[in-house]
Design an enzyme around this catalytic site. Structure first.
Site, PDB file in Angstrom:
ATOM      1  N   HIS A  12      12.595  -8.723  -4.802  1.00 39.82           N
ATOM      2  CA  HIS A  12      13.369  -8.156  -5.915  1.00 39.82           C
ATOM      3  C   HIS A  12      12.855  -6.764  -6.317  1.00 39.82           C
ATOM      4  CE1 HIS A  12      10.470 -10.839  -8.413  1.00 39.82           C
ATOM      5  NE2 HIS A  12       9.962  -9.619  -8.335  1.00 39.82           N
ATOM      6  N   HIS A  59       9.178  -9.993 -15.765  1.00 35.52           N
ATOM      7  CA  HIS A  59       8.041  -9.070 -15.700  1.00 35.52           C
ATOM      8  C   HIS A  59       7.787  -8.498 -17.094  1.00 35.52           C
ATOM      9  CE1 HIS A  59       9.761  -9.263 -11.618  1.00 35.52           C
ATOM     10  NE2 HIS A  59       8.592  -8.894 -11.148  1.00 35.52           N
ATOM     11  N   HIS A 193       2.688  -7.915  -1.277  1.00 36.75           N
ATOM     12  CA  HIS A 193       2.515  -6.649  -1.996  1.00 36.75           C
ATOM     13  C   HIS A 193       1.435  -6.778  -3.055  1.00 36.75           C
ATOM     14  CE1 HIS A 193       5.557  -8.654  -4.593  1.00 36.75           C
ATOM     15  NE2 HIS A 193       5.493  -7.699  -5.509  1.00 36.75           N
ATOM     16  N   GLU A 240       4.376 -14.075  -5.720  1.00 38.46           N
ATOM     17  CA  GLU A 240       5.789 -14.238  -6.113  1.00 38.46           C
ATOM     18  C   GLU A 240       6.558 -15.090  -5.099  1.00 38.46           C
ATOM     19  OE1 GLU A 240       6.827 -10.145  -8.582  1.00 38.46           O
ATOM     20  OE2 GLU A 240       7.509 -10.321  -6.522  1.00 38.46           O
TER      21      GLU A 240
HETATM   22  C1  DHB Z   1       7.502  -3.912  -6.565  1.00 39.36           C
HETATM   23  C2  DHB Z   1       7.816  -5.220  -6.224  1.00 39.36           C
HETATM   24  C3  DHB Z   1       7.995  -6.190  -7.229  1.00 39.36           C
HETATM   25  O1  DHB Z   1       8.266  -7.480  -6.965  1.00 39.36           O
HETATM   26  C4  DHB Z   1       7.900  -5.821  -8.555  1.00 39.36           C
HETATM   27  O2  DHB Z   1       8.147  -6.781  -9.483  1.00 39.36           O
HETATM   28  C5  DHB Z   1       7.579  -4.527  -8.905  1.00 39.36           C
HETATM   29  C6  DHB Z   1       7.384  -3.564  -7.901  1.00 39.36           C
HETATM   30  C7  DHB Z   1       7.308  -2.876  -5.519  1.00 39.36           C
HETATM   31  O3  DHB Z   1       7.332  -3.209  -4.331  1.00 39.36           O
HETATM   32  O4  DHB Z   1       7.149  -1.713  -5.869  1.00 39.36           O
HETATM   33 FE    FE Z   2       8.148  -8.728  -8.860  1.00 32.93          FE
END
Ligand code: DHB
Ligand code: FE
Length: 281
Positions: A12, A59, A193, A240
Site C-alpha cells: 500500500h 498509520h 521495507h 505488514e
Molecule cells: C512506504 C510503504 C508503506 O507501507 C508505508 O506505510 C509507508 C511508506 C514506502 O515504501 O515508502
Molecule cells: Fe504501510
C-alpha cells in the site's frame, strides 16, 4: 448467500497513491509498476466484487498511540480519506456496507475474536492506495468497503497464525450472510521495507519471492514464521505482510493463481501484488 470469491494481496506504498493523483503513472519510474497492475485491474473489472474487505494498518491517522486496537472493523456507512499531512487524497469517499459489517462483527465476536468496533474513522493510504491499484481513478469506487485494521505498528503485534485464523472466521461470517453478495478480501502492506534506522531502505527480494510461493502453496507452514524472522529478513515495516494472511485464510487451501507481480524498489518497498481465486468445482 454471500460468497468470498477471491483474495488480493498488494503493498500500500503511499507514493503509488501520489503517482496516481499527480498523473505520474506513465513516468519511467512508475510505468513498469503500473503495467504490472494492469492484469489485476482487468480481473476485477470482470469479477466485480460487490464488497471488498480491506485488511490494512492505520498509520496513526485514525488511531494514535493513545489507543491501539489489535483488530478493528469499520461498521459505518462511509469513511472519509484521511489527511496524512498534505490534505486528504482527492479520491472518492469510501462507502461502507454497514449491514454486512455488523453481521461479520457479531459472527467474529461470537467466534471469540474480540474486535474493536469503529463507527467513525478516516482511512489512510493503507486502504485508499489498494483501491487505486485495483480501480484506478473512478468517479466513485465500484465496490462497497469494509475496513479491517490490524496493529502492525506497535509491539506486540498479533501473530501471522492469528491473522490466518481471523481470515477463516471472516469467510465463515461472510458465507452466513443471507444476501447474494460477491466479496473479495484484500490483504495489504509489505513486502520487505524498512523506513527508519540503520537499515532504512532494506529490501530482500529473494526472501519475498519465496514467501509469496509459500503463501500461495503452503500457508499452513508459512503462518508459523516468527515476528523476529520478519524483522530480520524483511525490515521493521516488512511485518505488514502478516495482513496478507487474513486474505489467505479467507480462501481455500487450494487456490488458483490469477496474477502475481513484484517490482523493487517502489518508493522504499518491494512492491508485491497477488490475485488468488478459489478453484471452481
Ligand atoms: C512506504 C510503504 C508503506 O507501507 C508505508 O506505510 C509507508 C511508506 C514506502 O515504501 O515508502
Ligand atoms: Fe504501510
Amino acid at each position: 448467500m454471500a460468497k468470498v470469491i477471491a483474495g488480493v494481496g498488494t503493498s500500500h506504498v503511499p507514493a503509488i497513491g501520489a503517482a496516481v493523483d499527480h498523473n505520474k503513472t506513465q513516468d519511467a519510474y512508475w510505468k513498469p509498476i503500473f503495467d504490472g497492475m494492469e492484469p489485476a485491474k482487468q480481473w476485477i473489472k470482470e469479477a466485480k466484487p460487490d464488497v471488498c474487505i480491506i485488511v490494512y494498518n492505520d498509520h496513526a491517522s485514525a488511531f494514535s498511540l493513545d489507543t491501539i486496537p489489535t483488530f478493528a472493523i469499520g461498521v459505518a456507512d462511509e469513511f472519509q480519506p484521511a489527511d496524512e499531512g498534505y490534505g486528504p487524497r482527492k479520491v472518492p469517499v469510501v462507502k461502507g456496507h454497514s449491514e454486512l459489517a455488523w453481521h461479520i462483527t457479531e459472527s467474529l465476536i461470537l467466534d471469540e475474536f474480540d474486535m474493536t468496533i469503529v463507527n467513525n474513522m478516516p482511512v489512510d493510504h493503507g486502504l485508499t492506495v489498494p483501491l487505486s491499484v485495483m480501480y484506478g481513478q473512478p468517479e466513485a469506487w465500484p465496490c462497497q468497503v469494509i475496513p479491517v485494521c490490524v496493529n502492525v505498528i506497535q509491539y506486540p503485534q498479533p501473530t501471522a497464525n492469528r491473522c490466518y485464523q481471523l481470515g477463516k472466521a471472516i469467510r465463515k461470517a461472510v458465507e452466513s450472510f443471507p444476501k447474494d453478495l460477491k466479496v473479495a478480501v484484500l490483504g495489504t502492506g509489505g513486502l520487505s521495507h524498512q523506513l527508519q534506522g540503520e537499515r532504512a531502505g532494506l529490501i530482500n527480494s529473494e526472501y519475498d519471492e519465496k514467501w509469496l510461493d509459500d503463501l500461495v502453496a503452503k500457508p499452513e507452514e508459512l503462518k508459523h514464521v516468527t515476528h523476529t524472522e520478519y524483522l530480520r529478513e524483511t525490515g521493521s515495516e516488512g511485518i505488514e505482510a502478516i495482513m496478507w494472511f487474513v486474505m489467505r485464510g479467507a480462501l481455500d487451501q487450494d487456490v488458483e493463481l490469477i496474477h502475481r507481480f513484484t517490482r523493487a524498489p517502489a518508493s522504499n518497498s518491494n512492491y508485491g501484488l497477488l490475485v488468488l481465486e478459489n478453484k471452481k468445482d
